[in-house]
Write a protein that holds these residues in place. Structure first.
Motif, mmCIF file in Angstrom:
data_model
loop_
_atom_site.group_PDB
_atom_site.id
_atom_site.type_symbol
_atom_site.label_atom_id
_atom_site.label_comp_id
_atom_site.label_asym_id
_atom_site.label_seq_id
_atom_site.Cartn_x
_atom_site.Cartn_y
_atom_site.Cartn_z
ATOM 1 N N SER A 1 49.745 27.930 43.302
ATOM 2 C CA SER A 1 49.595 28.471 44.662
ATOM 3 C C SER A 1 48.702 29.709 44.629
ATOM 4 C CB SER A 1 50.959 28.813 45.260
ATOM 5 O OG SER A 1 51.585 29.874 44.547
ATOM 6 N N VAL A 2 48.800 30.488 43.564
ATOM 7 C CA VAL A 2 47.928 31.651 43.405
ATOM 8 C C VAL A 2 46.493 31.196 43.142
ATOM 9 C CG1 VAL A 2 47.470 33.728 42.036
ATOM 10 C CG2 VAL A 2 49.838 33.062 42.550
ATOM 11 N N ARG A 3 46.365 30.220 42.266
ATOM 12 C CA ARG A 3 45.045 29.684 41.952
ATOM 13 C C ARG A 3 44.371 29.134 43.214
ATOM 14 N NH1 ARG A 3 40.146 29.546 39.882
ATOM 15 N NH2 ARG A 3 39.357 27.428 39.547
ATOM 16 N N LEU A 4 45.141 28.519 44.083
ATOM 17 C CA LEU A 4 44.597 27.973 45.321
ATOM 18 C C LEU A 4 43.902 29.060 46.128
ATOM 19 C CD1 LEU A 4 44.396 25.665 47.474
ATOM 20 C CD2 LEU A 4 46.576 26.521 48.355
ATOM 21 N N TRP A 5 44.555 30.212 46.279
ATOM 22 C CA TRP A 5 43.966 31.261 47.098
ATOM 23 C C TRP A 5 42.822 31.963 46.399
ATOM 24 C CZ3 TRP A 5 44.063 30.792 51.869
ATOM 25 C CH2 TRP A 5 45.147 30.159 52.497
ATOM 26 N N GLU A 6 42.802 31.936 45.098
ATOM 27 C CA GLU A 6 41.626 32.419 44.386
ATOM 28 C C GLU A 6 40.427 31.508 44.654
ATOM 29 O OE1 GLU A 6 43.994 34.504 40.616
ATOM 30 O OE2 GLU A 6 43.144 32.492 40.414
ATOM 31 N N LEU A 7 40.681 30.213 44.692
ATOM 32 C CA LEU A 7 39.621 29.267 45.048
ATOM 33 C C LEU A 7 39.142 29.501 46.474
ATOM 34 C CD1 LEU A 7 40.967 25.876 43.608
ATOM 35 C CD2 LEU A 7 38.929 27.113 42.849
ATOM 36 N N MET A 8 40.076 29.717 47.370
ATOM 37 C CA MET A 8 39.718 29.927 48.760
ATOM 38 C C MET A 8 38.879 31.187 48.939
ATOM 39 S SD MET A 8 40.746 27.320 50.056
ATOM 40 C CE MET A 8 40.797 26.512 48.455
ATOM 41 N N ASP A 9 39.201 32.206 48.162
ATOM 42 C CA ASP A 9 38.419 33.431 48.234
ATOM 43 C C ASP A 9 36.970 33.185 47.812
ATOM 44 O OD1 ASP A 9 37.977 36.307 48.461
ATOM 45 O OD2 ASP A 9 37.924 36.302 46.270
ATOM 46 N N SER A 10 36.800 32.442 46.730
ATOM 47 C CA SER A 10 35.438 32.170 46.260
ATOM 48 C C SER A 10 34.675 31.270 47.225
ATOM 49 C CB SER A 10 35.475 31.521 44.870
ATOM 50 O OG SER A 10 36.094 30.254 44.910
ATOM 51 N N GLN A 11 35.387 30.397 47.936
ATOM 52 C CA GLN A 11 34.740 29.480 48.876
ATOM 53 C C GLN A 11 34.338 30.157 50.178
ATOM 54 O OE1 GLN A 11 33.991 26.075 48.912
ATOM 55 N NE2 GLN A 11 34.299 26.079 46.692
ATOM 56 N N SER A 12 35.063 31.203 50.558
ATOM 57 C CA SER A 12 34.865 31.749 51.908
ATOM 58 C C SER A 12 34.243 33.136 51.922
ATOM 59 C CB SER A 12 36.208 31.793 52.644
ATOM 60 O OG SER A 12 37.137 32.612 51.950
ATOM 61 N N LYS A 13 33.814 33.641 50.805
ATOM 62 C CA LYS A 13 33.178 34.967 50.785
ATOM 63 C C LYS A 13 31.976 35.006 51.737
ATOM 64 C CE LYS A 13 34.443 36.805 46.234
ATOM 65 N NZ LYS A 13 35.240 37.893 46.819
ATOM 66 N N ALA B 1 46.824 35.812 47.531
ATOM 67 C CA ALA B 1 47.017 35.548 46.107
ATOM 68 C C ALA B 1 47.859 36.647 45.466
ATOM 69 C CB ALA B 1 45.668 35.433 45.397
ATOM 70 N N GLU B 2 47.566 37.894 45.804
ATOM 71 C CA GLU B 2 48.305 39.011 45.225
ATOM 72 C C GLU B 2 49.773 38.983 45.639
ATOM 73 O OE1 GLU B 2 46.106 42.360 46.602
ATOM 74 O OE2 GLU B 2 44.604 42.253 44.994
ATOM 75 N N TYR C 1 55.502 37.721 44.460
ATOM 76 C CA TYR C 1 56.692 36.984 44.888
ATOM 77 C C TYR C 1 57.193 36.063 43.779
ATOM 78 C CZ TYR C 1 59.740 34.043 47.770
ATOM 79 O OH TYR C 1 60.817 33.372 48.281
ATOM 80 N N ILE C 2 56.278 35.347 43.157
ATOM 81 C CA ILE C 2 56.655 34.416 42.086
ATOM 82 C C ILE C 2 57.285 35.168 40.916
ATOM 83 C CG2 ILE C 2 55.676 32.890 40.308
ATOM 84 C CD1 ILE C 2 53.642 32.004 42.516
ATOM 85 N N ASN C 3 56.707 36.318 40.558
ATOM 86 C CA ASN C 3 57.272 37.119 39.468
ATOM 87 C C ASN C 3 58.651 37.652 39.838
ATOM 88 O OD1 ASN C 3 55.049 36.795 37.788
ATOM 89 N ND2 ASN C 3 54.019 38.624 38.541
ATOM 90 N N ALA C 4 58.786 38.143 41.087
ATOM 91 C CA ALA C 4 60.059 38.713 41.540
ATOM 92 C C ALA C 4 61.166 37.674 41.582
ATOM 93 C CB ALA C 4 59.880 39.368 42.910
ATOM 94 N N ARG C 5 60.807 36.446 41.965
ATOM 95 C CA ARG C 5 61.801 35.372 42.042
ATOM 96 C C ARG C 5 62.121 34.773 40.681
ATOM 97 N NH1 ARG C 5 64.737 34.152 46.589
ATOM 98 N NH2 ARG C 5 64.499 31.921 46.232
ATOM 99 N N GLY C 6 61.305 35.090 39.683
ATOM 100 C CA GLY C 6 61.543 34.550 38.352
ATOM 101 C C GLY C 6 61.110 33.099 38.206
ATOM 102 N N TYR C 7 60.260 32.643 39.105
ATOM 103 C CA TYR C 7 59.778 31.269 39.019
ATOM 104 C C TYR C 7 58.830 31.095 37.840
ATOM 105 C CZ TYR C 7 61.497 30.512 43.825
ATOM 106 O OH TYR C 7 62.280 30.376 44.941
ATOM 107 N N ALA C 8 58.054 32.131 37.577
ATOM 108 C CA ALA C 8 57.086 32.105 36.477
ATOM 109 C C ALA C 8 56.679 33.557 36.233
ATOM 110 C CB ALA C 8 55.870 31.262 36.820
ATOM 111 N N LEU C 9 55.909 33.783 35.196
ATOM 112 C CA LEU C 9 55.376 35.101 34.912
ATOM 113 C C LEU C 9 53.852 35.006 34.946
ATOM 114 C CD1 LEU C 9 55.972 38.033 34.153
ATOM 115 C CD2 LEU C 9 55.853 37.360 31.740
ATOM 116 N N ILE C 10 53.281 35.676 35.923
ATOM 117 C CA ILE C 10 51.830 35.608 36.110
ATOM 118 C C ILE C 10 51.227 37.000 35.862
ATOM 119 C CG2 ILE C 10 49.972 34.943 37.683
ATOM 120 C CD1 ILE C 10 51.955 33.342 39.279
#
Length: 287
Positions: free
Chosen positions: A242-254, A272-273, A278-287
């Motif tokens: 989900s983070v990677r998605l918004w990084e892609l969107m940023d590069s596409q829409s600059k 993305a930030e 949120y993902i780190n706080a919830r413990g879903y993953a460590l990014i």
């Protein structure tokens, strides 16, 4: 061809375009203010069980679903749907799995029926309409790199439903119209301010747009992002995508985006930030 990703664009515009417009006379509003009836939102707040937020809801789900029915029918009639059975099967499979994540969270009732359409255009977009109607454009399926990212898109749209964002946005828009009209009446009733009535009215409209409507819209987008990640996690998808998605969107829409304060959607970098935190706080993953 470069596209700006505006997930939920139809959600933003289609329903609000049909929002009730306030058509009260000056005398009617003054009497309503005196009686306390012009601002029904005083008793229209409720707590969303999924998000814990207090919401202004002047309209029920059935009301807004009925309002959206024509817009949905028109969209399906005017926009070609894909004949690619493999693509449609992929979208529906990811949708079903993501929705099951929302069911596991207790946010969607098992057996809820959905009308999911896959449109055959280059638009990099997806949207949801009241009445459990979901539109996904071929463009977004081509832009995403994997099923996890597409699940993030579909989880986001589910989050709009769970968050009751359509009903809240319509309610806020309606209440804002009443407030603006009441302010205009106050200006017109003042000998001193009436000289500047049109200018003050324009400033009032801008204040509502930039200070109320657009911030609500951006808040809803961020909330839908977080709910979508919850559903991804429950469904077994890789939430880091989900983070990677918004990084892609940023590069596409600059270079194509307006300043955030003028937009219905937060800046992709911010999204993305916030998802990373949120993902780190919830413990879903460590990014």
């Amino acid at each position: 061809m470069t596209h700006q990703f505006k997930m939920g664009e139809m959600f933003d515009g289609a329903l609000l375009a049909n929002a009730p417009r306030v058509r009260l006379s000056r005398r009617g509003i003054i009497m309503g203010l005196a009686a306390g009836s012009v601002f029904p939102f005083v008793s229209g707040c409720t707590t969303n069980a999924a998000t814990g937020d207090s919401q202004l809801l002047l309209f029920g789900d059935d009301q807004i679903a009925s309002m959206a029915a024509t817009a949905w029918a028109d969209t399906k009639a005017q926009t070609p749907q894909t004949s690619n059975s493999k693509l449609k099967s992929r979208v529906l499979s990811i949708w079903d799995r993501t929705i099951n994540g929302a069911v596991k969270e207790g946010h969607i009732n098992p057996g809820t029926q959905w009308d999911v359409a896959v449109f055959d255009t280059d638009d990099v977009n997806a949207f949801v309409m009241p009445g459990n109607r979901v539109g996904v454009y071929r463009g977004i399926t081509e832009l995403t790199e994997n099923d996890d990212q597409l699940s993030s898109v579909l989880g986001h749209e589910t989050g709009h439903v769970v968050g009751k964002h359509a009903a809240e946005r319509m309610s806020v828009s309606t209440a804002a119209q009443v407030g603006l009209m009441a302010g205009q009446i106050a200006v017109a009733s003042s000998d001193e301010l009436s000289k500047y009535g049109s200018a003050i009215g324009a400033l009032g409209g801008a204040a509502i747009q930039f200070g109320v409507i657009l911030p609500y819209s951006r808040k809803h987008e961020l909330q839908a992002d977080r709910l979508g990640v919850d559903y991804m996690h429950q469904a077994g998808y890789d939430v880091k995508q989900s983070v990677r998605l918004w990084e892609l969107m940023d590069s596409q829409s600059k270079g194509q985006r307006p300043p955030e304060f003028m937009s219905t959607h937060p800046d992709p970098v911010r999204r993305a930030e916030e998802l990373r935190s949120y993902i780190n706080a919830r413990g879903y993953a460590l990014i």
